[in-house]
Design a protein around this motif. Sequence first.
Motif: not given
Length: 597
Positions: A81-86, A104-111, A113-119
């Motif tokens: 399981l590898v973490r990445s950010e975009l 997409v909706e979840l990302i749009n609701d993030l602040p 300055d939020a760190v958007i990470s994926f696994y």
Amino acid sequence: MADESLYTFENEVYRKTYWHTCAHVMAQAVSRLYPTVKLAIGPAIETGWYYDFDSEIPFTQEHLEAIEAEMKKICKERLQLVRSELPRAQALAFMQEKGEPYKVELINDLPEDAVISFYTQGEFTDLCAGPHLDSTGRIKANAFKLTQSCGAYWRGDSKRKMLQRIYGVAFPKKEELDDYLEKQEQARRRDHNKLGRELDYFTTVDVIGQGLPVMLPNGARAIQLLQRWVEDEEQKRGYILTKTPLMAKRDLYKISGHWDHYRDGMFIFGDQDDETKECYALRPMTCPFQYQVYLSKMRSYRDLPMRLGETSTLFRNEDSGEMHGLIRVRQFTISEGHLILRPDQLEQEFKNCLDLAKYMLSTLGLEEDCSYRFSQWDPANPNNKYEGTAEQWNLAQDAMGKILDDLGIAYSVGIDEAAFYGPKLDIQIKNVYGKEDTLVTIQIDMLLAEKFGMEYVDADGQKKTPYIIHRTSMGCYERTLALLIEKYAGALPLWLMGTQVRVLPITERTHAYAETVVQELARVGIRVEGDYRSEKLGYKIREAQMQKIPYMLVLGDKEAEDGLVAVRTRGGGDEGVMRLEDFTAKCLKEIAEKSTK
């Protein structure tokens, strides 16, 4: 050297991380098997994990078995399981390209300055803050189970799309999973939703509506008995009985603050936004109504404390996804009370409220299953949820903390769990599945009396503002009944049973004597019925035991001749033959003592 204790299920952080990784493995398995399914969210919860999917096909048990099999393959593949950010724009483009509208909706609701990470694990990538295990191989392939699939609205909003939620649980060892599943099976056998319907405690009807149970004879009788007991006990302890309306104009709720803080949970009649027309709402609580009793005339310090009690029917517009049998409903009855008092009376009256609640719960046999939570405000969230100043809140919380510490009450602290007007002691209890709910609350309120203009003339002749304690003595009757059904597996204590004794004549020759026994027991207030059917005795005994009838009186020729009764219990015990008057005395003593044995 790493501390091995950090990587055990005793460590909540590790346990939740393990389960969260299982949720991702399950989502990967679903994506492999059903590529058109859209992914929503998949958190770890108290009893495992779930993941919500937008699927055109309903997930059946066969689907769950197929998903389990695919999950085992993924575990054996030992995927890292590898973490990445975009950046936000790239994260949105990535999920749009994958055709995942919920992500997409979840990302749009993030602040912003939020760190958007994926696994990422193998070919599968999911939006996630983490944390996760380092490899799918850490999950024991023979020690997890998908437990159920059900509907769940996206983000808990009944106006949004209904998704499919799959629940699962996992453990480090297969033996632990087997033990858990066995306990769950025992829980299902005790589930009040199952037993309550089978034993004529309650039912639900589609044309009436969800969260609106119909109490059947046994349930109606149990609640009636609980209500009478509570009201009588409160009267002994100086409570004044009130009866107030079930609805009021919005004006009342505006004064109390419920209109601003609780409107979404209310059933409203009329246009709530048109101030030129009357608008009413069913009451979600009784406090602003009971205050009118106090306000009906001027009060002296000698009138305090004033203890107001009411068996209140309340209405709360709970989300349909939250409904559960009798535990969470939209109309319910509660042993509600409000104490208006001088500041110097606060400590003793709070202790008295707690003593009453503990007496009620211990009598019912529930106290041993309870825990205590000191629910406090969140200073970081004052304008959104809470009224009053930090000084007022600190005063109320300091007062409650001192009382609890003086009483030696072991409690946890729940930040942001307070009512909008004050801190509270929540007496918590879990149902058979481990889901925790509040059964009893005792709240200190230093705000609402002033809002309603409640005053008393003190000994110095000056008008003062009283304090208020909001409390329940036993809580919600429906929820209490559900918990009693589960605790006693439907076999409620004798004093709460709709039918306490069933008389079983063996032959028609003893019918007349059986009727005499029935009439004599009924005369002294024992709830009794006779079974005069021409069925075999063994069948009638088994049926009575299945219906949890506490006592069966078997009457043959000898019993009729000698004026005796042969006593059997619902647990299968044979208590032998005794005189009717002796059995009657035994029964009445057990009822009077409210025995739970």
